[in-house]
Motif scaffolding. Structure first.
Motif, PDB file in Angstrom:
ATOM      1  N   TYR A  77       0.878  -1.080   0.104  1.00 55.74           N
ATOM      2  CA  TYR A  77      -0.101  -0.047   0.131  1.00 55.74           C
ATOM      3  C   TYR A  77       1.005   1.186  -0.029  1.00 55.74           C
ATOM      4  N   ARG A  78       1.916   1.387   0.978  1.00 59.36           N
ATOM      5  CA  ARG A  78       2.805   2.366   1.154  1.00 59.36           C
ATOM      6  C   ARG A  78       3.692   2.838  -0.171  1.00 59.36           C
ATOM      7  N   THR A  79       3.945   1.634  -0.760  1.00 59.79           N
ATOM      8  CA  THR A  79       4.705   1.773  -2.212  1.00 59.79           C
ATOM      9  C   THR A  79       3.604   2.552  -3.315  1.00 59.79           C
ATOM     10  N   ASN A  80       2.374   2.047  -3.254  1.00 64.65           N
ATOM     11  CA  ASN A  80       1.559   2.601  -4.391  1.00 64.65           C
ATOM     12  C   ASN A  80       1.062   4.038  -4.036  1.00 64.65           C
ATOM     13  N   ALA A  81       0.879   4.237  -2.446  1.00 63.96           N
ATOM     14  CA  ALA A  81       0.723   5.710  -2.393  1.00 63.96           C
ATOM     15  C   ALA A  81       1.802   6.570  -2.558  1.00 63.96           C
ATOM     16  N   VAL A  82       2.937   6.216  -2.462  1.00 60.41           N
ATOM     17  CA  VAL A  82       4.080   6.872  -2.809  1.00 60.41           C
ATOM     18  C   VAL A  82       4.138   7.156  -4.458  1.00 60.41           C
ATOM     19  N   ILE A  83       3.917   6.237  -5.391  1.00 64.42           N
ATOM     20  CA  ILE A  83       3.536   6.117  -6.784  1.00 64.42           C
ATOM     21  C   ILE A  83       2.709   7.358  -7.078  1.00 64.42           C
ATOM     22  N   THR A  84       1.558   7.009  -6.518  1.00 66.74           N
ATOM     23  CA  THR A  84       0.299   7.789  -6.859  1.00 66.74           C
ATOM     24  C   THR A  84       0.760   9.347  -6.357  1.00 66.74           C
ATOM     25  N   GLN A  85       1.630   9.521  -5.245  1.00 64.16           N
ATOM     26  CA  GLN A  85       1.872  11.023  -5.088  1.00 64.16           C
ATOM     27  C   GLN A  85       2.655  11.656  -6.133  1.00 64.16           C
ATOM     28  N   VAL A  86       3.663  10.742  -6.548  1.00 58.39           N
ATOM     29  CA  VAL A  86       4.443  11.352  -7.497  1.00 58.39           C
ATOM     30  C   VAL A  86       3.802  11.592  -8.899  1.00 58.39           C
ATOM     31  N   TRP A  87       2.695  10.878  -9.325  1.00 59.15           N
ATOM     32  CA  TRP A  87       1.922  11.071 -10.257  1.00 59.15           C
ATOM     33  C   TRP A  87       1.026  12.442  -9.942  1.00 59.15           C
ATOM     34  N   GLY A  88       0.487  12.515  -8.923  1.00 58.88           N
ATOM     35  CA  GLY A  88      -0.196  13.764  -8.443  1.00 58.88           C
ATOM     36  C   GLY A  88       0.811  15.229  -8.455  1.00 58.88           C
ATOM     37  N   LEU A  89       1.960  14.992  -8.132  1.00 58.30           N
ATOM     38  CA  LEU A  89       2.728  16.013  -7.949  1.00 58.30           C
ATOM     39  C   LEU A  89       3.088  16.329  -9.511  1.00 58.30           C
ATOM     40  N   ALA A  90       3.319  15.276 -10.486  1.00 53.22           N
ATOM     41  CA  ALA A  90       3.657  15.742 -11.767  1.00 53.22           C
ATOM     42  C   ALA A  90       2.474  16.121 -12.651  1.00 53.22           C
ATOM     43  N   PHE A  91       1.204  15.633 -12.195  1.00 50.71           N
ATOM     44  CA  PHE A  91       0.108  16.245 -12.871  1.00 50.71           C
ATOM     45  C   PHE A  91      -0.084  17.764 -12.359  1.00 50.71           C
ATOM     46  N   ALA A  92      -0.006  17.909 -11.122  1.00 55.62           N
ATOM     47  CA  ALA A  92      -0.006  19.249 -10.490  1.00 55.62           C
ATOM     48  C   ALA A  92       0.962  20.346 -11.068  1.00 55.62           C
ATOM     49  N   ALA A  93       2.191  19.968 -11.142  1.00 55.95           N
ATOM     50  CA  ALA A  93       3.149  20.542 -11.735  1.00 55.95           C
ATOM     51  C   ALA A  93       2.916  21.074 -12.986  1.00 55.95           C
ATOM     52  N   ALA A  94       2.671  20.038 -13.951  1.00 52.00           N
ATOM     53  CA  ALA A  94       2.262  20.465 -15.138  1.00 52.00           C
ATOM     54  C   ALA A  94       1.141  21.261 -15.252  1.00 52.00           C
ATOM     55  N   ALA A  95      -0.005  21.151 -14.549  1.00 50.32           N
ATOM     56  CA  ALA A  95      -1.033  22.093 -14.592  1.00 50.32           C
ATOM     57  C   ALA A  95      -0.685  23.462 -14.655  1.00 50.32           C
ATOM     58  N   VAL A  96       0.053  23.780 -13.617  1.00 58.39           N
ATOM     59  CA  VAL A  96       0.557  25.151 -13.272  1.00 58.39           C
ATOM     60  C   VAL A  96       1.554  25.623 -14.348  1.00 58.39           C
ATOM     61  N   VAL A  97       2.489  24.925 -14.708  1.00 56.97           N
ATOM     62  CA  VAL A  97       3.231  25.341 -15.546  1.00 56.97           C
ATOM     63  C   VAL A  97       2.443  25.457 -17.097  1.00 56.97           C
ATOM     64  N   LEU A  98       1.807  24.696 -17.448  1.00 54.24           N
ATOM     65  CA  LEU A  98       0.902  24.899 -18.677  1.00 54.24           C
ATOM     66  C   LEU A  98       0.078  26.131 -18.517  1.00 54.24           C
ATOM     67  N   ALA A  99      -0.476  26.279 -17.482  1.00 52.98           N
ATOM     68  CA  ALA A  99      -1.275  27.550 -17.044  1.00 52.98           C
ATOM     69  C   ALA A  99      -0.658  28.671 -17.576  1.00 52.98           C
ATOM     70  N   PHE A 100       0.773  28.913 -17.016  1.00 48.35           N
ATOM     71  CA  PHE A 100       1.650  30.014 -17.194  1.00 48.35           C
ATOM     72  C   PHE A 100       1.908  30.090 -18.743  1.00 48.35           C
ATOM     73  N   ILE A 101       2.282  28.986 -19.416  1.00 47.23           N
ATOM     74  CA  ILE A 101       2.750  28.851 -20.770  1.00 47.23           C
ATOM     75  C   ILE A 101       1.483  29.332 -21.696  1.00 47.23           C
ATOM     76  N   ILE A 102       0.323  28.997 -21.265  1.00 47.32           N
ATOM     77  CA  ILE A 102      -0.932  29.277 -22.125  1.00 47.32           C
ATOM     78  C   ILE A 102      -1.119  30.775 -21.812  1.00 47.32           C
ATOM     79  N   ARG A 103      -0.844  31.133 -20.831  1.00 49.16           N
ATOM     80  CA  ARG A 103      -1.180  32.573 -20.256  1.00 49.16           C
ATOM     81  C   ARG A 103      -0.291  33.563 -21.051  1.00 49.16           C
ATOM     82  N   ALA A 104       0.894  33.130 -21.227  1.00 44.15           N
ATOM     83  CA  ALA A 104       2.183  34.007 -22.159  1.00 44.15           C
ATOM     84  C   ALA A 104       1.874  33.753 -23.546  1.00 44.15           C
ATOM     85  N   ASP A 105       1.562  32.584 -24.146  1.00 41.63           N
ATOM     86  CA  ASP A 105       1.292  32.537 -25.443  1.00 41.63           C
ATOM     87  C   ASP A 105       0.680  31.211 -25.611  1.00 41.63           C
ATOM     88  N   ALA A 106      -0.811  31.405 -25.850  1.00 36.26           N
ATOM     89  CA  ALA A 106      -1.520  30.186 -26.017  1.00 36.26           C
ATOM     90  C   ALA A 106      -1.245  29.312 -27.432  1.00 36.26           C
TER      91      ALA A 106
END
Length: 188
Positions: free
Chosen positions: A122-151
């Motif tokens: 369970y802990r191994t999968n929780a860590v893996i899911t956290q990494v996916w969650g962080l990657a998705f969240a970081a991508a959402a923020v970075v993409l929002a900034f990129i799109i705002r600057a130049d769609a």
């Protein structure tokens, strides 16, 4: 790993169609593929906990398809790539919140039942899911900034999308091996 790729097929198809054509068509294609993947998976005997990403895709694309026709000029269309990753981040974090990491159902099929019942699994999968969650969240923020600057900054958006998928895939492959090696070293 093929199971993970199939899980993300509706998202990948949406990215291609919405980028090259129209977000309405992309939403319908994503919804259609999510529906087919869920139908095929259920028919083959998969449990719902093995289809968290697919189910999330169905809900997301049903909502986006509705919005794309109800409000075709919505400002949200511009932020489609960031919304996808924000939704996936919510899916990952939500699955952790209810103590059902989205990777758990898939991973459970790849190991003996005795292993799947352990807290370490369970802990191994929780860590893996956290990494996916962080990657998705970081991508959402970075993409929002990129799109705002130049769609129309397609290349940087593709780089972010690929990195936000490849990094967690590599982590998903390597982390369980590292945990097993660490455990073997501790018991030796």
């Amino acid at each position: 790993m093929t199971r993970y790729l199939i899980s993300f097929l509706p998202w990948i198809a949406y990215a291609f169609v919405a980028t090259s054509d129209d977000w309405r068509k992309g939403a319908l294609v994503g919804l259609g593929i999510a529906t087919v993947v869920i139908w095929r998976d259920r028919k083959s005997g998969k449990n719902w906990d093995e289809m968290v990403i697919e189910t999330s895709a169905f809900v997301f694309f049903a909502g986006i398809a509705w919005l794309s026709y109800a409000q075709p000029d919505s400002d949200l269309v511009r932020y489609g790539p960031a919304l996808v990753d924000a939704w996936l981040a919510l899916t990952a974090w939500g699955s952790l919140l209810i103590r059902r990491p989205f990777t758990l159902g898939i991973a459970r099929k790849l190991v003996p039942e005795k292993v799947a019942r352990t807290e370490a699994f369970y802990r191994t999968n929780a860590v893996i899911t956290q990494v996916w969650g962080l990657a998705f969240a970081a991508a959402a923020v970075v993409l929002a900034f990129i799109i705002r600057a130049d769609a129309h900054a397609t290349t940087p958006m593709i780089v972010v999308k690929v990195a936000s998928f490849v990094i967690p895939v590599l982590f998903t492959i390597r982390y369980p091996k590292a945990v097993a090696a660490r455990r073997a070293h501790q018991t030796a």
